[in-house]
Design a protein around this motif. Structure first.
Motif, PDB file in Angstrom:
ATOM      1  N   GLN A 157       0.832  -1.185   0.000  1.00 27.20           N
ATOM      2  CA  GLN A 157       0.000   0.000   0.000  1.00 27.20           C
ATOM      3  C   GLN A 157       0.876   1.247   0.000  1.00 27.20           C
ATOM      4  OE1 GLN A 157      -2.467  -0.809   3.534  1.00 27.20           O
ATOM      5  NE2 GLN A 157      -4.182  -0.288   2.244  1.00 27.20           N
TER       6      GLN A 157
ATOM      7  N   ASP B 192      -8.423   0.299  -7.846  1.00 27.21           N
ATOM      8  CA  ASP B 192      -7.104  -0.109  -7.377  1.00 27.21           C
ATOM      9  C   ASP B 192      -6.052   0.018  -8.476  1.00 27.21           C
ATOM     10  OD1 ASP B 192      -7.468  -0.774  -4.642  1.00 27.21           O
ATOM     11  OD2 ASP B 192      -8.494  -2.609  -5.216  1.00 27.21           O
TER      12      ASP B 192
ATOM     13  N   PRO C 225     -11.478   2.359  -1.327  1.00 29.87           N
ATOM     14  CA  PRO C 225     -10.011   2.296  -1.447  1.00 29.87           C
ATOM     15  C   PRO C 225      -9.376   3.673  -1.611  1.00 29.87           C
ATOM     16  CG  PRO C 225     -11.066   1.444  -3.442  1.00 29.87           C
ATOM     17  CD  PRO C 225     -12.146   1.625  -2.424  1.00 29.87           C
TER      18      PRO C 225
ATOM     19  N   GLN D 267      -5.320  -6.491  -7.487  1.00 23.07           N
ATOM     20  CA  GLN D 267      -5.906  -7.079  -6.296  1.00 23.07           C
ATOM     21  C   GLN D 267      -6.058  -8.599  -6.430  1.00 23.07           C
ATOM     22  OE1 GLN D 267      -6.434  -5.917  -3.434  1.00 23.07           O
ATOM     23  NE2 GLN D 267      -6.249  -3.708  -3.734  1.00 23.07           N
TER      24      GLN D 267
ATOM     25  N   GLY E  73      -9.480  -3.087  -1.902  1.00 18.79           N
ATOM     26  CA  GLY E  73     -10.366  -2.912  -3.050  1.00 18.79           C
ATOM     27  C   GLY E  73     -11.132  -4.180  -3.385  1.00 18.79           C
TER      28      GLY E  73
END
Length: 410
Positions: free
Chosen positions: A10, A81, A131, A205, A341
């Motif tokens: 992240q 994402d 997100p 993801q 996400g």
């Protein structure tokens, strides 16, 4: 359990000022999308009378916007994402303006169903903002931030009182034009001032990994199916319920339904804050028990409703459902810190579907029995089952994120 992980870490949350600013922009965008999403339900009783529809047909018309939005939450979560919430929300706002315009000029039952289905895409806006906001917010503040973002649910309250008022005074076409113009203007504002978190990188993801996480995902999805689904179902069906029970005007029923939405929306950040402090499972246990008690009261009132008890029961249910919404979405990034996400899309889709089935069920029950009692009895069963499952989570804590400081306990 092990938290699902993605292929890239992240990004670091941005500064406090940037986070607060972009949280505000995202909340307004979500509210506008949801205001369009709720355009049909407040005027459904009048449309039912004008077109001679049954309760089941009317319930389908009310519920149909929920379907596409539920199914698209997952792919929109993936898209966010990968390319960032700034671009995706800009597209969503432009699309929503066009869909709102279409609703304004839909007059036949088939046209309203088609417009409602297309309008349903706007319901996926929730999965865009989660997100986006989470990236801007440190983990220890995500419960609060995501609860504030959930205040965008107030958009359905805006639709509940404004659409009937505009339709009565100037016509349905004008309502569509007004909503489309406001949303289009904000799309320009969003593109100009909102920003993705600095240094963010596209994330692929791990949907397969999240889906294989098993019972943890299913349990969160069930919790949101009841909390958010219950909120949506009550918010969009309450105008019809109140006009059937008390013969209210659409504007009066819409204002009362708006009160339900406002209280549920205000309770959402409270649920997030309480989840930050006491744990999401504790907040959910109390919320589900409260929803069940209120549903018992509404099933008792269904045969011979009285305004004061119905008002108290609906408003307290709004508070419990709103707090439950905030608690669930505190738990999602905690259980899936590197797959927020993906998990948001899946859990959010479950919540959207939870808003689709109850209105259909209530319409079928009303046509078959003349009352709504059985529908509320089923809500009691679902709510108290979820209370038991939330209790079972009290000792469960998500594993720390590899290489990080650890996820916030649920």
């Amino acid at each position: 359990m092990e938290a699902a992980t993605g292929s890239s870490p992240q990004p670091k949350p941005g500064g406090a000022a940037g986070g607060a600013r972009n949280l505000t922009f995202a909340t307004i965008a979500f509210a506008l999308c949801f205001s369009a999403w709720g355009m049909i339900a407040p005027i459904a009783p009048d449309i039912q009378d004008e077109l001679g529809l049954s309760d089941t047909q009317t319930s389908i018309m009310i519920a149909i916007p929920v379907v596409l939005g539920s199914l698209l939450r997952l792919p929109f979560g993936v898209l966010t994402d990968r390319i960032g919430g700034h671009k995706v929300f800009a597209f969503m706002l432009v699309y929503t303006a066009l869909a709102a315009l279409l609703v304004g000029f839909a007059s036949s039952y088939a046209a309203l169903l088609g417009a409602g289905l297309l309008l349903g895409v706007t319901g996926a806006s929730f999965a865009v903002g989660i997100p986006f906001v989470a990236e801007w917010t440190p983990p220890k503040r995500q419960g609060w931030a995501l609860g504030v973002y959930g205040v965008g649910n107030i958009g359905t309250a805006v639709a509940a009182f404004s659409v009937p008022a505009i339709r009565d005074s100037a016509g349905q076409e004008v309502a569509g034009l007004v909503f489309a113009a406001v949303i289009a203007v904000y799309a320009l504002i969003w593109w100009s001032v909102a920003r993705d978190v600095p240094g963010r990188k596209p994330k692929k993801q791990p949907y397969g990994e999240v889906l294989r996480s098993g019972w943890d995902l299913y349990r969160l999805s069930l919790f949101y199916f009841v909390t958010f689904g219950g909120f949506v179902a009550m918010a969009i069906y309450l105008p019809k319920l109140l006009t059937d029970w008390f013969d209210l005007s659409l504007t009066d029923a819409g204002l009362r339904a708006a009160g339900f939405t406002i209280l549920a929306t205000a309770s959402r950040p409270v649920g997030g804050v309480l989840a930050d402090r006491f744990g999401g499972s504790r907040v959910l246990t109390v919320a589900f028990i409260g929803v069940g008690i209120d549903a018992i009261g509404l099933s008792w009132q269904a045969a011979d409703p009285s305004m004061v008890p119905v008002t108290i029961l609906c408003l307290t249910m709004a508070a419990f459902l709103g707090a439950g919404n905030g608690a669930v979405f505190k738990m999602v990034p905690a259980f899936y810190p590197n797959a927020t996400g993906a998990a948001t899309g899946i859990v959010g889709a479950a919540g959207g579907l939870g808003g689709f089935f109850p209105p259909l069920l209530l319409g079928i029950v009303k046509d078959a029995t003349g009352e709504f009692t059985i529908g509320f009895v089923l809500l009691v069963a679902f709510a108290w089952m979820c209370a038991g499952l939330a209790l079972a989570l009290l000792e469960v804590r998500p594993a720390p994120e590899p290489g990080g400081e650890g996820a916030v306990p649920s």
